[in-house]
Every structure is written in C-alpha cells, then in structure tokens.
Design a protein around this motif. Structure first.
Motif, PDB file in Angstrom:
ATOM      1  N   LEU A 199       0.865  -1.202   0.000  1.00  0.00           N
ATOM      2  CA  LEU A 199       0.000   0.000   0.000  1.00  0.00           C
ATOM      3  C   LEU A 199       0.890   1.236   0.000  1.00  0.00           C
ATOM      4  O   LEU A 199       1.791   1.368   0.838  1.00  0.00           O
ATOM      5  CB  LEU A 199      -0.953   0.062   1.198  1.00  0.00           C
ATOM      6  CG  LEU A 199      -1.913   1.277   1.299  1.00  0.00           C
ATOM      7  CD1 LEU A 199      -3.236   0.896   1.969  1.00  0.00           C
ATOM      8  CD2 LEU A 199      -1.269   2.442   2.049  1.00  0.00           C
TER       9      LEU A 199
ATOM     10  N   MET B  22      -6.974   2.897  -3.695  1.00  0.00           N
ATOM     11  CA  MET B  22      -7.853   1.797  -4.102  1.00  0.00           C
ATOM     12  C   MET B  22      -8.459   2.070  -5.483  1.00  0.00           C
ATOM     13  O   MET B  22      -8.501   1.179  -6.335  1.00  0.00           O
ATOM     14  CB  MET B  22      -8.966   1.588  -3.068  1.00  0.00           C
ATOM     15  CG  MET B  22      -8.480   1.038  -1.728  1.00  0.00           C
ATOM     16  SD  MET B  22      -7.554  -0.505  -1.867  1.00  0.00           S
ATOM     17  CE  MET B  22      -8.723  -1.518  -2.718  1.00  0.00           C
TER      18      MET B  22
ATOM     19  N   SER C 279      -8.210   8.392   3.678  1.00  0.00           N
ATOM     20  CA  SER C 279      -7.133   7.409   3.636  1.00  0.00           C
ATOM     21  C   SER C 279      -6.029   7.783   4.621  1.00  0.00           C
ATOM     22  O   SER C 279      -5.905   8.952   5.021  1.00  0.00           O
ATOM     23  CB  SER C 279      -6.556   7.324   2.218  1.00  0.00           C
ATOM     24  OG  SER C 279      -7.455   6.636   1.377  1.00  0.00           O
ATOM     25  N   MET C 280      -5.231   6.782   4.977  1.00  0.00           N
ATOM     26  CA  MET C 280      -4.138   7.014   5.931  1.00  0.00           C
ATOM     27  C   MET C 280      -3.218   8.123   5.426  1.00  0.00           C
ATOM     28  O   MET C 280      -2.817   8.113   4.260  1.00  0.00           O
ATOM     29  CB  MET C 280      -3.350   5.717   6.141  1.00  0.00           C
ATOM     30  CG  MET C 280      -4.137   4.686   6.927  1.00  0.00           C
ATOM     31  SD  MET C 280      -3.235   3.143   7.182  1.00  0.00           S
ATOM     32  CE  MET C 280      -3.584   2.279   5.645  1.00  0.00           C
TER      33      MET C 280
ATOM     34  N   CYS D  70     -12.181  -3.199   1.026  1.00  0.00           N
ATOM     35  CA  CYS D  70     -10.870  -3.689   1.457  1.00  0.00           C
ATOM     36  C   CYS D  70     -10.747  -3.760   2.977  1.00  0.00           C
ATOM     37  O   CYS D  70      -9.918  -4.497   3.487  1.00  0.00           O
ATOM     38  CB  CYS D  70      -9.760  -2.829   0.861  1.00  0.00           C
ATOM     39  SG  CYS D  70      -9.756  -1.115   1.444  1.00  0.00           S
ATOM     40  N   LEU D  71     -11.576  -2.992   3.697  1.00  0.00           N
ATOM     41  CA  LEU D  71     -11.546  -2.891   5.157  1.00  0.00           C
ATOM     42  C   LEU D  71     -10.237  -2.197   5.610  1.00  0.00           C
ATOM     43  O   LEU D  71      -9.232  -2.367   4.939  1.00  0.00           O
ATOM     44  CB  LEU D  71     -11.678  -4.259   5.836  1.00  0.00           C
ATOM     45  CG  LEU D  71     -12.906  -5.108   5.431  1.00  0.00           C
ATOM     46  CD1 LEU D  71     -12.872  -6.454   6.177  1.00  0.00           C
ATOM     47  CD2 LEU D  71     -14.212  -4.376   5.733  1.00  0.00           C
TER      48      LEU D  71
HETATM   49  N1  NVA Z   1      -7.557   3.965   1.041  1.00  0.00           N
HETATM   50  C1  NVA Z   1      -7.276   3.326   2.325  1.00  0.00           C
HETATM   51  C2  NVA Z   1      -7.057   1.861   2.141  1.00  0.00           C
HETATM   52  C3  NVA Z   1      -6.803   1.115   3.428  1.00  0.00           C
HETATM   53  C4  NVA Z   1      -6.532  -0.341   3.229  1.00  0.00           C
HETATM   54  C5  NVA Z   1      -6.066   3.970   2.950  1.00  0.00           C
HETATM   55  O1  NVA Z   1      -5.076   4.213   2.247  1.00  0.00           O
HETATM   56  O2  NVA Z   1      -6.108   4.243   4.148  1.00  0.00           O
END
Ligand code: NVA
Ligand code: CP
Length: 312
Positions: free
Chosen positions: A128, A166, A233-234, A269-270
């Motif tokens: 990610l 995502m 998102s994070m 995706c949780l």
């Molecule tokens: N878009 C989210 C996905 C988390 C799995 C994030 O980046 O926080």
C-alpha cells in the motif's frame, strides 16, 4: 511461460501482464486448496515487511503467508528502522537485499517504492502506497472469480474517493483482468489523467474498459460488483471528508444502489466505516463478501511471492 532472469517487483497493478495476473490468481486458488504445497522460502529464508502506516490485514496475511511458504517474516513497525529518518532508501535496499529474500513495504510515496526497487536485488512488493494497493486488488479479483466464475467482461463499480490508492488500483487491476471498471466520484476526486490514460491503453489489449462518472446511480446500474473504500485514507486530513457535508455522502453504497446491480456482490478492502461509505445493511448483508476478500489477501500474496521468487 518464458520468464526473465531479472528481479521482478510488484509496485503497481500493471507490473503483472494480463497472462501473469491469471497465472498468479490460478496459483492463489491452488494454494488456497493446498496451503503448504509450495515452499519457495524454505530454509527458512527471511522476508522483511516494513510498515510506515498501520495495518491489520496486510501485516497478518504477509506474516502468516511467509511462514506457510517455509519462511520467516521480519515485521518492522513504523519508526523502528533507520529508513525514513537516518538512512536513505537506496542504502536500506542494498543492505536488506543481502539479508532477506523479499522486501514488502507499506509507505506513503510511490517514488519511494520505485527507489527501493531500483536498488534492491530481491523482489520489492507494494503493501500500500498513497497511489496504489495492488495486493488488495489481487485478493479482490480472486474473490470475484470465486463468486462469479470469471473476471473478463464483468462490470466492477467503485464509489467514493476516486483519486485514492484503491480507486487507482481498481482502474488498472480491473482493466488488466479484462473487466469493465466504473469509478463514481465527485468531479474533484476523480482519477488523475495519467491513470485514465494508462487504463484506456491497457483496455485496448484486454477488452476491458474504464468509465469515470460523477453519477453513482449510473455507475451501479447492471454492475456485477459494487465496491467502496474509506473517505479518509491514511495520511490524509479528515477535514471536509467525513462529515455530513462530505462530497462523498452521495456515493454511499446503500441497499438501493445494490438493488440496481446485476445480483451484485459487495466488496470493501476494510477497515470499513458503517454509516459513512457503506450502510451496515449492505456490508453485513448477504451480498457482502468482505471476509472472503480479507482471507484472500493471504492466498493471493502467497501466490504473488511464489511467482516473484520463482521468476528470479
Ligand atoms: N484507502 C485506504 C485503504 C486502506 C486499506 C487507505 O489508504 O487508508
Ligand atoms: N485492507 C488492508 O490493507 O487492511 P490493513 O490496512 O488492515 O492492512
């Protein structure tokens, strides 16, 4: 299939060709049926999993998957390594390449992953980044294939923040699988032109397509799969994103939206926020496959690791 002897990395969805994507998904199904049938990390060899952001699924699925492949996971939590404050990415890559068999990294900038891969002699996997979450899409494609029997020609519609990791990965990964991907998002939260151009280019070879719209009802109509993700998102500031005035409110996945699909399944995706991007009725309802999807992270990543390690 002919394989190169160069180190292969998986930094974004299109790092697997359409044929390789099918190969990895087939292997994932095999490993799901026979979890200990492949041991490319026997020794045990070590695979490093570095986190600059928090995680549950990615952390647990990589740790369990590396162990099941005969290896030893080395989990490095945010702030624990010299990387990011005392040591460059290039030096880190060269040091770790001499000690581990794969580097799996959850981070912010995609350029950081590219730099890691440029200096690594072992596979680097994106766990990610701000731009992509390709391991998640492998799990999602596996889940859709299990439930629907096929991928090519199906319509997969995503609702919400169309410019996040995502959405980008659904656009590229879905089209790579020959799917018709629809992204429904507010006009100023839609995918970058570069992502749209890459998806369109790919579509001409896979038979898939990408449609970007600000109309959630049109995006849901006749779709086989409805998907959403968190509005924040994070690493993002939540201000203006998750309150009642959020531009994403209109894109919440409701039962009404689900009903206009083609007996549609629901994926996420949780972690999920019930009452924000999806109603509890949908995510906890019969069309939801979110826990199959979470489990499939394990099988898909074992297949990916096996593929990349055996490609060297
Ligand atoms: N878009 C989210 C996905 C988390 C799995 C994030 O980046 O926080
Ligand atoms: N979907 C996903 O990547 O979950 P984690 O953030 O818990 O790893």
């Amino acid at each position: 299939m002919t394989r190169t002897t160069m180190t292969r990395h998986f930094l974004k969805d299109t790092d697997l060709s359409p044929a390789e994507l099918t190969e990895v998904l087939d292997l994932a199904a095999e490993l799901k049926a026979a979890p200990y049938s492949r041991t490319p990390l026997a020794g045990p060899q070590t695979a490093a999993v570095i986190f600059d952001k928090t995680s549950t699924r990615t952390r647990v699925s990589f740790a369990a998957g590396i162990a099941a492949l005969g290896g030893q996971p080395l989990i490095i939590n945010p702030g624990e390594a010299q990387l990011g404050h005392k040591e460059s990415i290039a030096d880190t890559a060269q040091v770790m390449s001499r000690m581990v068999s794969a580097i799996i990294w959850r981070t912010y900038a995609q350029t950081g992953l590219e730099e890691m891969a440029a200096h690594s002699t072992v596979p680097v996997i994106n766990a990610l980044s701000d731009d992509f979450h390709p391991c998640q899409i492998l799990a999602d494609l596996l889940t859709i294939r299990e439930h629907r029997g096929t991928l090519a020609g199906l319509t997969m519609s995503y609702f919400g923040d169309g410019a996040n990791n995502m959405a980008n990965s659904y656009a590229l990964g879905g089209v790579n699988a020959g799917m018709h991907v629809r992204i429904a998002a507010p006009a100023d939260h839609q995918p970058d032109e570069a992502i749209v151009a890459e998806a369109n280019q790919l579509a001409s070879t896979t038979g898939g397509s990408l449609t970007v719209t600000d109309d959630p009802v049109a995006a849901a109509f006749g779709a086989d799969v409805l998907i959403t993700d968190t509005w924040v998102s994070m690493g993002q500031d939540s201000a203006g994103r998750d309150d009642d005035a959020s531009p994403f409110v209109k894109y919440q996945v409701t039962q009404e939206l689900m009903n206009s699909g083609n007996d549609a399944m629901f994926l996420h995706c949780l972690p999920a926020y019930r009452g924000k991007e999806v109603t509890a009725e949908v995510i906890d309802g019969p069309a939801s496959a979110v826990f199959d999807e979470a489990e499939n992270r394990l099988h898909a990543q074992k297949a990916l690791l096996t593929f990349l390690l055996e490609s060297r």
